[in-house]
Design a protein around this motif. Structure first.
Motif, PDB file in Angstrom:
ATOM      1  N   LYS A 137       9.838  -3.619  -4.417  1.00 46.43           N
ATOM      2  CA  LYS A 137       8.900  -4.726  -4.579  1.00 46.43           C
ATOM      3  C   LYS A 137       8.987  -5.622  -3.352  1.00 46.43           C
ATOM      4  N   THR A 138       7.913  -6.344  -3.091  1.00 44.72           N
ATOM      5  CA  THR A 138       7.877  -7.239  -1.939  1.00 44.72           C
ATOM      6  C   THR A 138       7.543  -8.657  -2.395  1.00 44.72           C
ATOM      7  N   SER A 139       8.038  -9.627  -1.650  1.00 46.34           N
ATOM      8  CA  SER A 139       7.732 -11.025  -1.952  1.00 46.34           C
ATOM      9  C   SER A 139       7.885 -11.848  -0.687  1.00 46.34           C
ATOM     10  N   LEU A 173       9.561 -12.374   4.599  1.00 44.60           N
ATOM     11  CA  LEU A 173       9.136 -11.312   3.692  1.00 44.60           C
ATOM     12  C   LEU A 173      10.377 -10.566   3.240  1.00 44.60           C
ATOM     13  N   ILE A 174      10.562 -10.443   1.942  1.00 45.38           N
ATOM     14  CA  ILE A 174      11.729  -9.757   1.401  1.00 45.38           C
ATOM     15  C   ILE A 174      11.285  -8.484   0.693  1.00 45.38           C
ATOM     16  N   ILE A 175      11.842  -7.361   1.115  1.00 41.49           N
ATOM     17  CA  ILE A 175      11.595  -6.062   0.487  1.00 41.49           C
ATOM     18  C   ILE A 175      12.845  -5.698  -0.304  1.00 41.49           C
ATOM     19  N   THR A 176      12.697  -5.605  -1.614  1.00 39.42           N
ATOM     20  CA  THR A 176      13.828  -5.318  -2.489  1.00 39.42           C
ATOM     21  C   THR A 176      13.774  -3.872  -2.947  1.00 39.42           C
ATOM     22  N   ILE A 177      14.885  -3.156  -2.757  1.00 44.55           N
ATOM     23  CA  ILE A 177      14.973  -1.744  -3.141  1.00 44.55           C
ATOM     24  C   ILE A 177      16.086  -1.593  -4.171  1.00 44.55           C
ATOM     25  N   ARG A 178      15.752  -1.060  -5.326  1.00 47.91           N
ATOM     26  CA  ARG A 178      16.764  -0.822  -6.363  1.00 47.91           C
ATOM     27  C   ARG A 178      17.788   0.199  -5.868  1.00 47.91           C
ATOM     28  N   ARG A 186      22.100  -6.110 -14.826  1.00 48.16           N
ATOM     29  CA  ARG A 186      22.987  -5.525 -13.818  1.00 48.16           C
ATOM     30  C   ARG A 186      22.228  -4.550 -12.925  1.00 48.16           C
ATOM     31  N   ALA A 187      21.279  -3.814 -13.502  1.00 53.11           N
ATOM     32  CA  ALA A 187      20.487  -2.868 -12.717  1.00 53.11           C
ATOM     33  C   ALA A 187      19.644  -3.602 -11.671  1.00 53.11           C
ATOM     34  N   LYS A 188      19.128  -4.781 -12.036  1.00 46.60           N
ATOM     35  CA  LYS A 188      18.351  -5.566 -11.076  1.00 46.60           C
ATOM     36  C   LYS A 188      19.232  -6.118  -9.957  1.00 46.60           C
ATOM     37  N   ASN A 189      20.459  -6.441 -10.297  1.00 48.73           N
ATOM     38  CA  ASN A 189      21.357  -7.003  -9.288  1.00 48.73           C
ATOM     39  C   ASN A 189      21.834  -5.971  -8.276  1.00 48.73           C
ATOM     40  N   ARG A 190      21.877  -4.713  -8.669  1.00 46.45           N
ATOM     41  CA  ARG A 190      22.283  -3.657  -7.745  1.00 46.45           C
ATOM     42  C   ARG A 190      21.080  -3.298  -6.877  1.00 46.45           C
ATOM     43  N   ARG A 191      21.103  -3.779  -5.631  1.00 42.12           N
ATOM     44  CA  ARG A 191      19.912  -3.643  -4.798  1.00 42.12           C
ATOM     45  C   ARG A 191      20.268  -3.785  -3.320  1.00 42.12           C
ATOM     46  N   VAL A 192      19.309  -3.408  -2.490  1.00 41.00           N
ATOM     47  CA  VAL A 192      19.350  -3.700  -1.054  1.00 41.00           C
ATOM     48  C   VAL A 192      18.104  -4.507  -0.734  1.00 41.00           C
ATOM     49  N   GLN A 214       0.834  -1.205   0.000  1.00 39.37           N
ATOM     50  CA  GLN A 214       0.000   0.000   0.000  1.00 39.37           C
ATOM     51  C   GLN A 214       0.867   1.253   0.000  1.00 39.37           C
ATOM     52  N   TYR A 215       1.935   1.233   0.803  1.00 41.05           N
ATOM     53  CA  TYR A 215       2.854   2.380   0.829  1.00 41.05           C
ATOM     54  C   TYR A 215       3.511   2.568  -0.539  1.00 41.05           C
ATOM     55  N   ILE A 216       3.941   1.480  -1.156  1.00 45.25           N
ATOM     56  CA  ILE A 216       4.571   1.551  -2.477  1.00 45.25           C
ATOM     57  C   ILE A 216       3.610   2.123  -3.504  1.00 45.25           C
ATOM     58  N   HIS A 217       2.362   1.678  -3.463  1.00 40.38           N
ATOM     59  CA  HIS A 217       1.361   2.164  -4.418  1.00 40.38           C
ATOM     60  C   HIS A 217       1.054   3.642  -4.201  1.00 40.38           C
ATOM     61  N   GLU A 218       0.871   4.029  -2.958  1.00 44.00           N
ATOM     62  CA  GLU A 218       0.505   5.420  -2.658  1.00 44.00           C
ATOM     63  C   GLU A 218       1.623   6.400  -3.008  1.00 44.00           C
ATOM     64  N   ASN A 219       2.855   5.941  -3.019  1.00 50.60           N
ATOM     65  CA  ASN A 219       3.993   6.824  -3.287  1.00 50.60           C
ATOM     66  C   ASN A 219       4.633   6.579  -4.654  1.00 50.60           C
ATOM     67  N   ASN A 220       3.928   5.818  -5.505  1.00 50.17           N
ATOM     68  CA  ASN A 220       4.400   5.564  -6.877  1.00 50.17           C
ATOM     69  C   ASN A 220       5.838   5.030  -6.899  1.00 50.17           C
ATOM     70  N   LEU A 221       6.083   4.015  -6.083  1.00 50.89           N
ATOM     71  CA  LEU A 221       7.432   3.472  -5.957  1.00 50.89           C
ATOM     72  C   LEU A 221       7.548   2.054  -6.531  1.00 50.89           C
ATOM     73  N   SER A 222       6.613   1.668  -7.364  1.00 46.69           N
ATOM     74  CA  SER A 222       6.608   0.285  -7.855  1.00 46.69           C
ATOM     75  C   SER A 222       7.826  -0.039  -8.706  1.00 46.69           C
ATOM     76  N   SER A 223       8.460   0.963  -9.303  1.00 49.05           N
ATOM     77  CA  SER A 223       9.662   0.701 -10.104  1.00 49.05           C
ATOM     78  C   SER A 223      10.915   0.622  -9.238  1.00 49.05           C
ATOM     79  N   GLU A 224      10.821   1.074  -7.988  1.00 48.67           N
ATOM     80  CA  GLU A 224      11.974   1.072  -7.094  1.00 48.67           C
ATOM     81  C   GLU A 224      11.906  -0.014  -6.016  1.00 48.67           C
TER      82      GLU A 224
END
Length: 237
Positions: free
Chosen positions: A108-110, A116-121, A221-227, A96-106
């Motif tokens: 994702k959760t799984s 629960l893993i939160i991945t941040i580009r 490579r962009a996907k691999n660079r993450r926290v 919900q936070y990701i959707h409300e702040n338009n952060l879906s490209s940055e």
């Protein structure tokens, strides 16, 4: 047959049938546990439960011991189910936070296994080759901290990842150093919220060695660079 002999016969009636009957009831209870578990937890937990049941009913234990094992399995299943429900609730709040702040490209959760893993580009958090968290990215991390406060029973692992492009600067000798410093800096921002228990948190750098995409393309490579922030059930000693 005299009345006296008939009474003696009745007093010594064979009651050994009660033992297999009680075992049957125990097995039926175990079956219901398995059916319940398979409908609420993932396949790995189901297999674990199945192995435990096999060990319990093929180890030569008696009815009382089997009942004790069954009680333990019920408790374990309840804990696993509660954990999954909590993680799903936490995921929903993060989504919900990701959707409300338009952060879906940055972000994702799984949910994987029991975590629960939160991945941040990385581009949402850092400039290229830097471990300093961008000022605007602090808000994202602090929002995560506000949500984590509601789940004090979970441990949090912050992990830094890079692509396989070599780095050797005055600040960082390798991708190990860069990924570790990034993870540590993100964890420090989380813990700037004083209501979080530092004993629940840890940070680690994996460098380039746990990719989730091919390093042969820029997109990979962009996907691999993450926290990755992994939230998992706390292990109670």
């Amino acid at each position: 047959m005299s009345s006296k002999r008939r009474e003696q016969h009745e007093e010594h009636m064979d009651e050994t049938w009660l033992i297999p009957y009680a075992d049957l009831l125990t097995l039926l209870l175990a079956l219901f546990i398995v059916l319940f578990a398979s409908s609420t937890i993932d396949a790995q937990k189901f297999n674990s439960l199945k192995e435990s049941l096999n060990a319990a009913f093929h180890s030569g234990t008696g009815i009382m011991e089997s009942q004790s094992v069954t009680d333990q399995l019920i408790e374990k299943t309840q804990v696993q189910t509660e954990t999954l429900v909590d993680l799903q609730r936490l995921k929903k709040q993060m989504d919900q936070y990701i959707h409300e702040n338009n952060l879906s490209s940055e972000l994702k959760t799984s949910i994987i296994k029991d975590s629960l893993i939160i991945t941040i580009r990385d581009h949402a958090l850092f400039d290229s080759g830097s471990a300093a968290v961008k000022p605007q990215a602090r808000k994202i991390i602090l929002s995560m901290a506000d949500i984590l406060i509601r789940y004090p029973q979970y441990e949090v692992l912050v992990a830094g990842h890079t692509d396989n492009q070599p780095i050797h600067t005055k600040e960082f000798e390798s991708n190990w150093d860069l990924s570790s410093e990034r993870a540590l800096n993100c964890m420090k921002i989380l813990l700037s919220t004083s209501r979080l228990d530092p004993r629940r948190f840890s940070a680690i750098g994996y460098g380039e060695y746990r990719p989730i995409a091919s390093n042969e393309t820029e997109e990979g490579r962009a996907k691999n660079r993450r926290v990755e922030v992994t939230i998992k059930q706390k292990i109670v000693p």
